[in-house]
Design an enzyme around this catalytic site. Structure first.
Site, PDB file in Angstrom:
ATOM      1  CG  ASN A 208      -0.179  -0.129   2.497  1.00 52.56           C
ATOM      2  OD1 ASN A 208       0.573   0.770   2.855  1.00 52.56           O
ATOM      3  ND2 ASN A 208      -0.331  -1.249   3.207  1.00 52.56           N
ATOM      4  CE  LYS A 287       8.530 -11.794 -14.661  1.00 52.79           C
ATOM      5  NZ  LYS A 287       9.218 -11.215 -15.798  1.00 52.79           N
ATOM      6  CG  PHE A 321      -2.702   5.383  13.256  1.00 56.80           C
ATOM      7  CD1 PHE A 321      -1.890   5.113  14.337  1.00 56.80           C
ATOM      8  CD2 PHE A 321      -2.667   6.653  12.696  1.00 56.80           C
ATOM      9  CE1 PHE A 321      -1.053   6.084  14.863  1.00 56.80           C
ATOM     10  CE2 PHE A 321      -1.837   7.637  13.203  1.00 56.80           C
ATOM     11  CZ  PHE A 321      -1.029   7.352  14.292  1.00 56.80           C
ATOM     12  CE  LYS A 335     -10.939  -0.376  10.634  1.00 60.95           C
ATOM     13  NZ  LYS A 335     -10.198   0.355   9.612  1.00 60.95           N
ATOM     14  CE  LYS A 339      -9.318  -4.453  14.051  1.00 62.59           C
ATOM     15  NZ  LYS A 339      -8.392  -4.341  12.924  1.00 62.59           N
TER      16      LYS A 339
HETATM   17  O1  PMT Z   1       3.074   6.029   6.632  1.00 63.28           O
HETATM   18  P1  PMT Z   1       2.472   7.353   6.180  1.00 63.28           P
HETATM   19  O2  PMT Z   1       2.664   7.596   4.709  1.00 63.28           O
HETATM   20  O3  PMT Z   1       2.928   8.494   7.030  1.00 63.28           O
HETATM   21  O4  PMT Z   1       0.886   7.242   6.369  1.00 63.28           O
HETATM   22  C1  PMT Z   1       0.362   7.112   7.655  1.00 63.28           C
HETATM   23  C2  PMT Z   1      -0.802   6.135   7.708  1.00 63.28           C
HETATM   24  C3  PMT Z   1      -1.959   6.674   6.881  1.00 63.28           C
HETATM   25  C4  PMT Z   1      -0.371   4.770   7.181  1.00 63.28           C
HETATM   26  C5  PMT Z   1      -1.179   6.002   9.221  1.00 63.28           C
HETATM   27  O5  PMT Z   1      -1.525   7.262   9.711  1.00 63.28           O
HETATM   28  C6  PMT Z   1      -2.335   5.021   9.421  1.00 63.28           C
HETATM   29  O6  PMT Z   1      -3.478   5.400   9.404  1.00 63.28           O
HETATM   30  N1  PMT Z   1      -1.992   3.711   9.664  1.00 63.28           N
HETATM   31  C7  PMT Z   1      -2.949   2.633   9.815  1.00 63.28           C
HETATM   32  C8  PMT Z   1      -3.480   2.221   8.495  1.00 63.28           C
HETATM   33  C9  PMT Z   1      -4.340   0.974   8.581  1.00 63.28           C
HETATM   34  O7  PMT Z   1      -3.834  -0.080   8.340  1.00 63.28           O
HETATM   35  O8  PMT Z   1      -5.544   1.163   8.996  1.00 63.28           O
HETATM   36  P2  PMT Z   1      -6.599  -0.078   9.185  1.00 63.28           P
HETATM   37  O9  PMT Z   1      -7.859   0.582   9.426  1.00 63.28           O
HETATM   38  O10 PMT Z   1      -6.466  -1.009   8.018  1.00 63.28           O
HETATM   39  O11 PMT Z   1      -6.085  -0.847  10.487  1.00 63.28           O
HETATM   40  C10 PMT Z   1      -6.512  -0.477  11.784  1.00 63.28           C
HETATM   41  C11 PMT Z   1      -5.435  -0.778  12.788  1.00 63.28           C
HETATM   42  O12 PMT Z   1      -5.187  -2.192  12.820  1.00 63.28           O
HETATM   43  C12 PMT Z   1      -4.108  -0.123  12.495  1.00 63.28           C
HETATM   44  O13 PMT Z   1      -3.554   0.355  13.704  1.00 63.28           O
HETATM   45  C13 PMT Z   1      -3.266  -1.243  11.903  1.00 63.28           C
HETATM   46  O14 PMT Z   1      -1.860  -1.076  12.203  1.00 63.28           O
HETATM   47  C14 PMT Z   1      -3.833  -2.466  12.615  1.00 63.28           C
HETATM   48  N2  PMT Z   1      -3.760  -3.706  11.827  1.00 63.28           N
HETATM   49  C15 PMT Z   1      -4.422  -3.799  10.651  1.00 63.28           C
HETATM   50  C16 PMT Z   1      -4.420  -4.997   9.952  1.00 63.28           C
HETATM   51  C17 PMT Z   1      -3.709  -6.099  10.476  1.00 63.28           C
HETATM   52  N3  PMT Z   1      -3.653  -7.241   9.841  1.00 63.28           N
HETATM   53  N4  PMT Z   1      -3.043  -5.952  11.641  1.00 63.28           N
HETATM   54  C18 PMT Z   1      -3.067  -4.794  12.326  1.00 63.28           C
HETATM   55  O15 PMT Z   1      -2.470  -4.673  13.404  1.00 63.28           O
END
Ligand code: PMT
Length: 401
Positions: A208, A287, A321, A335, A339
């Site tokens: 991503n 590949k 986040f 979330k 979580k």
């Molecule tokens: O890195 P930058 O370019 O500065 O951008 C910052 C950001 C936009 C990446 C950051 O601010 C941000 O929002 N990060 C979380 C993005 C995300 O994965 O969001 P989510 O809604 O998909 O996940 C929610 C939370 O679960 C997050 O804290 C994520 O780390 C966590 N997660 C998600 C999926 C997974 N399999 N395991 C996790 O722990």
């Protein structure tokens, strides 16, 4: 933040003196007021006019200038300083300070000031390794003077080794850190940052747009505030911040392993990483070849790392986040609760200046009691500080301190 901080920069006679000009510019760019003291030898390497122009202040070098007010120059500069930085610092100036010699404006100011003094040596490797210099550094360190280690590389004397002035960006960061109140000194923070890469074959992967900037900003802000920080980062073009334990990972599975390995020792976990929810079900050994017609990829779920931490977080503070493109608050709040997080930072990545890749972010910090802090666009370090402020509130509410 260096805004309105008063920095007295001592420049001594080393070829690296020209780098002090860049340092002055960086301090000024961050809003600091800079007063430069040059030794006579420094003025052999670079003209005082350079520093006068960059700092917009007269350069100080004489002990007894003819002045119109009655504050002796060294006394007023010593009192003026929030911090003194000597960069570059020669073996000579280090030796003089260690011996208690105060025979010019720089040494008398160092002797007089109550401000922290950060010394950044730059010299030939043999000089730096000389037992006398090393003993002087040890003695001054034990007296509370702060040192940065010189860097390795090619030196002006055409030899190679340790002795280069530390990078200007590192000196600026060290000054930021020294001047920051250590209100998280008891905390051990895990920060995750960046994207994950989920390999499909040896040449392709799913990922991503995360640059890592938000997570790195949290690591820098946490370290400045005195926390011990472990930064677990997916692939990013950023340089590992100074003073943090840096763990480089690639896939979500690797990130999970690294987080779990450090979890026990942590008091705060902040998951800024954009973790891929899915990975290719099989990783091909060679590949994948083009084929006629469309291709369907089979994906399988990655572990939800933050949900797993939520189940066994104990007294830790857990911050997640949320990246959303619609229903930001509702989705983020779901979330937060599902979580078992303490806080969730919602960023609406459809807004310019927010989320992936920017140096800025626009965030809303939600807590479990329905509280919501909405912040305007700000740079990611400032946003990180606001998140850490909320973490401190939660620690206080939970009564851990
Ligand atoms: O890195 P930058 O370019 O500065 O951008 C910052 C950001 C936009 C990446 C950051 O601010 C941000 O929002 N990060 C979380 C993005 C995300 O994965 O969001 P989510 O809604 O998909 O996940 C929610 C939370 O679960 C997050 O804290 C994520 O780390 C966590 N997660 C998600 C999926 C997974 N399999 N395991 C996790 O722990």
């Amino acid at each position: 933040m260096l805004q309105d901080k008063k920095i007295v920069l001592g420049v001594t006679g080393s070829i690296a003196a020209y780098k002090a000009a860049e340092l002055t510019r960086e301090f000024v760019k961050r809003g600091a007021a800079v007063r430069v003291i040059m030794t006579g030898n420094a003025a052999e390497f670079i003209a005082p006019l350079t520093f006068q122009t960059l700092s917009s202040n007269a350069v100080h070098s004489e002990m007894y200038p003819v002045i119109n007010d009655y504050n002796l120059a060294h006394i007023s500069l010593a009192e003026y300083a929030d911090i003194m930085v000597i960069a570059p610092a020669t073996a000579n100036i280090i030796g003089k300070i260690a011996a208690g010699i105060a025979d010019d404006l720089l040494t008398t100011t160092v002797m007089t000031t109550r401000a922290p003094v950060l010394i950044c040596p730059a010299m030939n490797t043999n000089m730096y390794e000389n037992a006398i210099v090393q003993e002087n550094i040890m003695q001054l360190t034990s007296r509370g003077y702060l040192f940065m280690e010189p860097g390795y590389g090619k030196l002006a004397c055409r030899s190679e080794g340790q002795g280069r002035l530390p990078e200007v960006s590192d000196i600026v960061e060290e000054v930021e850190s020294i001047l920051t109140v250590k209100d998280l000194g008891d905390e051990r923070i895990i920060v995750t940052a960046g994207p994950t890469r989920e390999p499909l074959d040896p040449v392709r992967y799913i990922t991503n747009y995360s640059s890592g900037k938000m997570g790195y900003a949290l690591a820098i802000a946490g370290r400045r505030r005195g926390a011990r920080v472990v930064l677990i980062s997916g692939p990013s073009a950023l340089t590992a911040p100074r003073g943090v334990t840096f763990v480089s990972v690639s896939s979500a599975m690797e990130m999970k392993e690294a987080v779990m390995a450090h979890l026990k020792a942590s008091t705060i976990v902040i998951k800024a990483a954009a973790v891929a929810d899915y990975r290719p079900a099989t990783r091909l050994a060679s590949k994948m070849k083009k084929q006629a017609g469309p291709l369907t990829l089979s994906l399988e779920r990655n572990p939800d790392i933050i949900a797993e931490i939520g189940k066994k977080k104990g007294k830790r503070i857990l911050v997640g986040f949320a990246v959303e493109t619609e229903n930001l608050i509702e989705n983020a709040r779901a979330k937060l609760i599902d979580k078992n997080m303490d806080l969730i930072v919602a960023n609406d990545v459809t807004q310019a200046g927010a989320g992936f890749g920017y140096d800025t972010n626009i965030i809303k910090i939600l807590d479990r009691n329905g509280g919501q802090v909405e912040l305007p666009m700000m740079d990611k370090i400032a946003a990180a500080d606001r998140i850490l402020d909320r973490v401190k509130d939660i620690i206080a509410e939970k009564g851990r301190k």
